[in-house]
Design a protein around this motif. Structure first.
Motif, mmCIF file in Angstrom:
data_model
loop_
_atom_site.group_PDB
_atom_site.id
_atom_site.type_symbol
_atom_site.label_atom_id
_atom_site.label_comp_id
_atom_site.label_asym_id
_atom_site.label_seq_id
_atom_site.Cartn_x
_atom_site.Cartn_y
_atom_site.Cartn_z
ATOM 1 N N ARG A 9 70.374 63.150 29.977
ATOM 2 C CA ARG A 9 71.447 64.137 29.795
ATOM 3 C C ARG A 9 72.416 63.668 28.717
ATOM 4 N N LEU A 10 72.755 62.399 28.771
ATOM 5 C CA LEU A 10 73.684 61.865 27.778
ATOM 6 C C LEU A 10 73.076 61.916 26.378
ATOM 7 N N ALA A 14 74.370 63.815 23.154
ATOM 8 C CA ALA A 14 74.471 63.173 21.836
ATOM 9 C C ALA A 14 73.853 64.036 20.751
ATOM 10 N N LEU A 45 66.773 71.397 30.597
ATOM 11 C CA LEU A 45 67.055 70.692 31.842
ATOM 12 C C LEU A 45 66.111 71.155 32.936
ATOM 13 N N ILE B 67 78.871 70.760 27.055
ATOM 14 C CA ILE B 67 78.699 69.426 27.628
ATOM 15 C C ILE B 67 78.537 69.530 29.140
ATOM 16 N N VAL B 70 75.126 70.642 30.074
ATOM 17 C CA VAL B 70 74.109 69.589 29.974
ATOM 18 C C VAL B 70 74.276 68.559 31.088
ATOM 19 N N MET B 71 75.509 68.223 31.393
ATOM 20 C CA MET B 71 75.720 67.176 32.388
ATOM 21 C C MET B 71 75.514 67.665 33.822
ATOM 22 N N ASN B 233 67.002 55.912 24.173
ATOM 23 C CA ASN B 233 67.529 55.284 22.974
ATOM 24 C C ASN B 233 68.998 54.989 23.262
ATOM 25 N N GLU B 234 69.320 53.734 23.314
ATOM 26 C CA GLU B 234 70.645 53.368 23.779
ATOM 27 C C GLU B 234 71.745 53.869 22.852
ATOM 28 N N ASP B 236 71.755 56.561 21.332
ATOM 29 C CA ASP B 236 71.973 57.967 21.648
ATOM 30 C C ASP B 236 72.817 58.122 22.906
ATOM 31 N N VAL B 237 72.519 57.290 23.875
ATOM 32 C CA VAL B 237 73.303 57.340 25.095
ATOM 33 C C VAL B 237 74.766 57.086 24.758
ATOM 34 N N GLN B 239 76.243 57.509 21.934
ATOM 35 C CA GLN B 239 76.813 58.627 21.200
ATOM 36 C C GLN B 239 77.136 59.773 22.154
ATOM 37 N N GLY B 240 76.300 59.944 23.152
ATOM 38 C CA GLY B 240 76.545 60.997 24.133
ATOM 39 C C GLY B 240 77.854 60.783 24.854
ATOM 40 N N LEU B 241 78.067 59.555 25.223
ATOM 41 C CA LEU B 241 79.304 59.237 25.914
ATOM 42 C C LEU B 241 80.502 59.492 25.003
ATOM 43 N N ASN B 243 80.664 61.565 22.601
ATOM 44 C CA ASN B 243 80.850 63.000 22.434
ATOM 45 C C ASN B 243 81.580 63.617 23.604
ATOM 46 N N ILE B 244 81.192 63.193 24.780
ATOM 47 C CA ILE B 244 81.837 63.746 25.952
ATOM 48 C C ILE B 244 83.331 63.480 25.870
#
Lengths: 173, 265
Positions: A9-10, A14, A45, B67, B70-71, B233-234, B236-237, B239-241, B243-244
């Protein structure tokens, strides 16, 4: 992949900036682009279990956005005509005449409007390769077409766009 | 090269898609053919312009509703545990960038606590020396958060464990609160971070609340249960954080120092 679902999800979060940009290039409107990305994410999802860990998540997500877009285009063409493009150009022209300082911005808007006039299959490729910077190979995988098709379609799109931009007498950057 | 390359080939050259050998051949041709050279330049120039036309979208804030979708939208698979793994190591390597990023990770977990923190498996977090919720006054953690500059390590109260707390960075969240990232280091594991979290300061009550915490995947850990294989892909993780959160940069040492001196006021 229980533990990695949150990670996935993260990773999708991204990708949101790129997905939004891709969707914007496809739809030509930011609000529609966000709606498109949202539907695509819900779809993704829902079938998250189909994503093969270790394969490229971005390609997978772009593909879902693209197919969702095509579905919407198809259903829309059955409904009504899309007048967005023309409105956009008029607004831009007005802006550019009145505000010299917004010229550069208007120029970008004209480029987007011209891209919007291209057929969806050419727009997809511009969005993937030129806007997103994907390799021909990745774009071929997202769109499920041979790389030769990617090249011929992309070259056609870019030549058409080049002449449209010349006709529009857009200021050179 | 004697034959005129196709437009596709010239485009591929302009896009950097050709092999070195092919590119050399095209370059030789461009030397002697103005028209082809003009076309290549046009491909490149227009690519820049097209790209530029979408930069504002790329840089604009991602709407919260996206967001959230997605979450928190359901999937058909179930999951509860957040595994922050290799990137923790890669970003613990002390560049200020790394610190800012490191700081953002945990903060993000807190920032979205309302929507999905509750999904996290609490046992994951309680294994660490940092627990979600208010930080009791007088504890090493509180001392660390309230009084110590970033980079300070303190032993935890738990003598049985070889764990120490490290405060990594200070920054403001989107509500302008002071937040600090902490890590739990395990001496028995070569001082590897085993958990990370973020606490934010309630200015009114002068108290700290751990808003988010997560176990870090440990390399070569004695317990193999820590390891969850994934294709994640760390970066990316991470970057996701980011972004949130829409994370702000970590405070510079001087700024942090003066805030510390003023009791974070």
């Amino acid at each position: 992949m229980t533990g990695s679902e949150t990670e996935l999800r993260l990773q999708i979060v991204a990708l949101l900036p790129r997905l939004r940009r891709f969707a914007f290039a496809l739809t030509g409107r930011q609000d529609e682009a966000d709606d498109l990305v949202q539907s695509a994410c819900l779809k993704a999802l829902d079938r998250l279990s189909q994503y093969e860990v270790g394969t490229r998540l971005d390609s997978w997500m772009f593909k879902i956005v693209q197919t969702t877009f095509l579905d919407e285009v198809r259903s829309r063409s059955r409904r009504a005509k899309d007048t967005v493009v023309n409105e956009d150009i008029n607004a831009v022209g007005f802006d550019a005449r009145i505000h010299e300082r917004t010229e550069a911005r208007a120029d970008l808007a004209i480029i987007r409007a011209k891209i919007n006039e291209l057929p969806a299959e050419q727009r997809e490729l511009l969005a993937l390769v030129v806007v997103d910077g994907m390799s021909y190979q990745s774009a071929a995988e997202v769109l499920d077409v041979p790389i030769g098709t990617v090249m011929s379609r992309l070259a056609r799109a870019r030549k058409k766009l080049a002449s449209a931009l010349q006709d529009a007498a857009v200021h050179a950057i | 090269m004697t034959t005129h390359p196709t437009d596709e080939k010239l485009m591929a050259y302009a896009d950097g898609e050709l092999s070195h050998q092919e590119a050399v051949e095209i370059e030789a041709f461009l030397e002697v053919n103005d028209e082809a050279r003009a076309l290549v330049e046009q491909f490149q120039r227009n690519a820049e312009r097209i790209k530029a036309a979408y930069v504002p979208t790329l840089n604009s804030a991602v709407p919260d509703k996206l967001i959230d979708a997605v979450m928190s939208s359901p999937t058909r698979a179930k999951s509860t545990v957040i595994q922050m793994s290799e990137f923790r190591k890669s970003i613990s390597k002390n560049s200020s960038m790394a610190l800012a990023l490191a700081a953002s990770i945990a903060l993000v977990i807190g920032a979205t606590a309302g929507s999905w923190m509750t999904q996290l498996n609490p046992t994951t977090i309680q294994t660490a020396s940092i627990a979600l919720g208010p930080v009791a006054k007088g504890t090493p953690l509180e001392n660390l958060l309230e009084k110590q500059p970033s980079g300070t390590e303190l032993a935890t109260n738990d003598e049985a464990k070889s764990e120490r707390l490290l405060v990594i960075a200070t920054f403001r969240d989107s509500k302008d609160r002071i937040c600090r990232e902490i890590e739990v280091l395990d001496d028995a594991l070569g001082k590897q971070p085993v958990a990370a979290g973020v606490a934010c300061r309630n200015a009114g009550a002068a108290t700290w609340v751990v808003e988010g915490a997560a176990r870090v995947k440990v390399a070569n850990a004695a317990s193999s249960t820590d390891y969850v294989p994934s294709g994640a892909n760390e970066a990316d993780v991470l970057q996701g954080l980011l972004n949130i959160l829409g994370a702000r940069e970590a405070l510079a040492p001087n700024d942090e120092r003066s805030l510390l001196d003023r009791g974070w006021q």
